[in-house]
Design a protein around this motif. Structure first.
Motif, PDB file in Angstrom:
ATOM      1  N   GLN A   1      14.333  -1.518 -10.063  1.00  0.00           N
ATOM      2  CA  GLN A   1      14.758  -2.887  -9.607  1.00  0.00           C
ATOM      3  C   GLN A   1      14.295  -2.955  -7.733  1.00  0.00           C
ATOM      4  O   GLN A   1      12.752  -2.782  -7.254  1.00  0.00           O
ATOM      5  N   LEU A   2      14.884  -2.574  -6.897  1.00  0.00           N
ATOM      6  CA  LEU A   2      14.964  -2.214  -5.688  1.00  0.00           C
ATOM      7  C   LEU A   2      14.123  -1.528  -5.616  1.00  0.00           C
ATOM      8  O   LEU A   2      13.143  -1.772  -4.472  1.00  0.00           O
ATOM      9  N   ALA A   3      14.285  -0.591  -5.566  1.00  0.00           N
ATOM     10  CA  ALA A   3      12.986   0.639  -5.890  1.00  0.00           C
ATOM     11  C   ALA A   3      11.951   0.122  -5.798  1.00  0.00           C
ATOM     12  O   ALA A   3      10.389   0.434  -4.887  1.00  0.00           O
ATOM     13  N   ARG A   4      11.533  -0.694  -6.767  1.00  0.00           N
ATOM     14  CA  ARG A   4       9.807  -0.794  -7.592  1.00  0.00           C
ATOM     15  C   ARG A   4       9.798  -1.956  -6.396  1.00  0.00           C
ATOM     16  O   ARG A   4       8.421  -2.156  -6.043  1.00  0.00           O
ATOM     17  N   VAL A   5      10.819  -2.722  -5.869  1.00  0.00           N
ATOM     18  CA  VAL A   5      10.429  -3.994  -4.653  1.00  0.00           C
ATOM     19  C   VAL A   5       9.821  -3.025  -3.536  1.00  0.00           C
ATOM     20  O   VAL A   5       9.264  -3.758  -2.875  1.00  0.00           O
ATOM     21  N   ARG A   6      10.554  -2.358  -3.425  1.00  0.00           N
ATOM     22  CA  ARG A   6      10.382  -1.364  -1.953  1.00  0.00           C
ATOM     23  C   ARG A   6       8.601  -0.560  -2.039  1.00  0.00           C
ATOM     24  O   ARG A   6       7.724   0.023  -0.817  1.00  0.00           O
ATOM     25  N   LEU A   7       8.302   0.453  -3.434  1.00  0.00           N
ATOM     26  CA  LEU A   7       7.266   0.654  -3.438  1.00  0.00           C
ATOM     27  C   LEU A   7       6.453   0.258  -3.174  1.00  0.00           C
ATOM     28  O   LEU A   7       5.066  -0.434  -2.935  1.00  0.00           O
ATOM     29  N   ILE A   8       6.729  -1.571  -4.105  1.00  0.00           N
ATOM     30  CA  ILE A   8       5.103  -2.515  -3.320  1.00  0.00           C
ATOM     31  C   ILE A   8       4.992  -2.629  -2.155  1.00  0.00           C
ATOM     32  O   ILE A   8       3.928  -2.639  -1.756  1.00  0.00           O
ATOM     33  N   ASP A   9       6.861  -2.947  -1.529  1.00  0.00           N
ATOM     34  CA  ASP A   9       6.438  -3.026  -0.409  1.00  0.00           C
ATOM     35  C   ASP A   9       5.749  -1.811   0.565  1.00  0.00           C
ATOM     36  O   ASP A   9       4.665  -3.303   1.587  1.00  0.00           O
ATOM     37  N   ALA A  10       5.488  -1.037   0.997  1.00  0.00           N
ATOM     38  CA  ALA A  10       4.961   0.268   1.109  1.00  0.00           C
ATOM     39  C   ALA A  10       3.548   0.085   0.177  1.00  0.00           C
ATOM     40  O   ALA A  10       2.630   0.597   1.182  1.00  0.00           O
ATOM     41  N   ALA A  11       3.402   0.572  -0.601  1.00  0.00           N
ATOM     42  CA  ALA A  11       1.626   0.045  -1.318  1.00  0.00           C
ATOM     43  C   ALA A  11       0.809  -0.955  -0.831  1.00  0.00           C
ATOM     44  O   ALA A  11      -0.099  -0.798  -0.220  1.00  0.00           O
ATOM     45  N   ASP A  12       1.415  -1.995  -0.184  1.00  0.00           N
ATOM     46  CA  ASP A  12       0.617  -3.745   0.592  1.00  0.00           C
ATOM     47  C   ASP A  12       0.376  -3.020   1.859  1.00  0.00           C
ATOM     48  O   ASP A  12      -0.411  -3.561   2.419  1.00  0.00           O
ATOM     49  N   ALA A  13       1.784  -2.292   2.036  1.00  0.00           N
ATOM     50  CA  ALA A  13       1.433  -1.755   3.922  1.00  0.00           C
ATOM     51  C   ALA A  13       0.392  -0.608   4.129  1.00  0.00           C
ATOM     52  O   ALA A  13      -0.477  -0.494   4.386  1.00  0.00           O
ATOM     53  N   ILE A  14       0.281   0.287   3.102  1.00  0.00           N
ATOM     54  CA  ILE A  14      -0.871   1.300   3.104  1.00  0.00           C
ATOM     55  C   ILE A  14      -1.887   0.459   2.823  1.00  0.00           C
ATOM     56  O   ILE A  14      -3.539   0.939   3.393  1.00  0.00           O
ATOM     57  N   ALA A  15      -2.200  -0.492   1.529  1.00  0.00           N
ATOM     58  CA  ALA A  15      -3.602  -0.719   1.378  1.00  0.00           C
ATOM     59  C   ALA A  15      -3.912  -1.725   2.146  1.00  0.00           C
ATOM     60  O   ALA A  15      -5.250  -1.977   2.688  1.00  0.00           O
ATOM     61  N   LEU A  16      -3.767  -2.339   3.143  1.00  0.00           N
ATOM     62  CA  LEU A  16      -3.590  -3.255   4.463  1.00  0.00           C
ATOM     63  C   LEU A  16      -4.077  -1.859   5.702  1.00  0.00           C
ATOM     64  O   LEU A  16      -4.945  -2.514   6.023  1.00  0.00           O
ATOM     65  N   ASP A  17      -3.833  -0.939   5.737  1.00  0.00           N
ATOM     66  CA  ASP A  17      -3.931   0.025   6.383  1.00  0.00           C
ATOM     67  C   ASP A  17      -5.058   0.453   5.766  1.00  0.00           C
ATOM     68  O   ASP A  17      -6.111   0.897   7.077  1.00  0.00           O
ATOM     69  N   ALA A  18      -5.319   0.811   4.678  1.00  0.00           N
ATOM     70  CA  ALA A  18      -7.131   1.358   4.173  1.00  0.00           C
ATOM     71  C   ALA A  18      -8.031   0.918   4.446  1.00  0.00           C
ATOM     72  O   ALA A  18      -9.425   0.774   4.801  1.00  0.00           O
TER      73      ALA A  18
END
Length: 158
Positions: free
Chosen positions: A43-60
Motif C-alpha cells: 500500500q505504501l509503494a502504491r501511494v508513492r507510485l501515485i505521487d510519482a505518476a501525479d508529478a510526471i503527469a504535471l510535468d508532461a
C-alpha cells in the motif's frame, strides 16, 4: 478409589492436545503479522507510485508540442500530442530514482493525450515485499501495481 481402565486410556490420549492448539494459534498469528506487514508495504509503494505518476503527469502537461502550438494556436490550454507527453514522461521517469519499495517502474500504453489538452500517465511498478518478496521471486512471481494520473495545464489571461 481406582479409575476404570477406559477412563485412564482417554485421559492419557488427551495429553499434549493443548500444544497442538498453541502451535496452530501461533501459525495463524504469524501469518496475520506477515500478511499485515507485506500488505502495508504494498500500500505504501502504491501511494508513492501515485505521487510519482501525479508529478510526471504535471510535468508532461507542460510539454508543449511546438508544431501543434504554432499551427493551431494555444486556445484554452497547452497544445499536447501523444508523442510530446510520452517523451516528457520518459524524461521525467529517467531523471528520478524509483520510489522506496519499488524495484522497477515503467510507462504503460495509455500514456499520452486523448484531447490534446490533458496529459495522462499510466505507470507500473514492481513492488518489493519485505517478508515474502524473496519467496515470490524464487517462484518467479512479482507483485506489480498500476496507477494512472491525469493533469491539465490551462492557460489563463492575466
Amino acid at each position: 478409589m481406582s479409575r476404570h481402565p477406559c477412563c485412564l486410556w482417554r485421559a492419557g490420549r488427551e495429553d499434549g492436545q493443548i500444544s497442538v492448539l498453541i502451535l496452530g494459534l501461533f501459525v495463524i498469528a504469524a501469518m496475520l503479522i506477515v500478511g499485515g506487514v507485506d500488505v502495508t508495504a504494498a500500500q505504501l509503494a502504491r501511494v508513492r507510485l501515485i505521487d510519482a505518476a501525479d508529478a510526471i503527469a504535471l510535468d508532461a502537461a507542460d510539454a508543449l508540442d511546438e508544431q501543434a502550438g504554432y499551427a493551431g494556436g494555444l486556445g484554452q490550454g497547452i497544445a499536447l500530442t501523444p508523442t510530446s507527453v510520452v517523451n516528457a514522461a520518459q524524461a521525467h521517469l529517467a531523471a528520478r530514482p524509483a520510489p522506496d519499495g519499488v524495484s522497477a517502474w515503467r510507462l504503460l500504453p495509455g500514456t499520452g493525450t486523448a484531447d490534446g489538452q490533458s496529459a495522462t500517465v499510466v505507470l507500473e511498478g514492481v513492488v518489493d515485499l519485505p517478508i515474502t518478496g524473496g519467496m515470490l521471486e524464487a517462484l518467479g512471481r512479482t507483485v506489480t501495481i498500476q496507477v494512472q494520473s491525469r493533469a491539465t495545464a490551462p492557460l489563463r489571461q492575466p
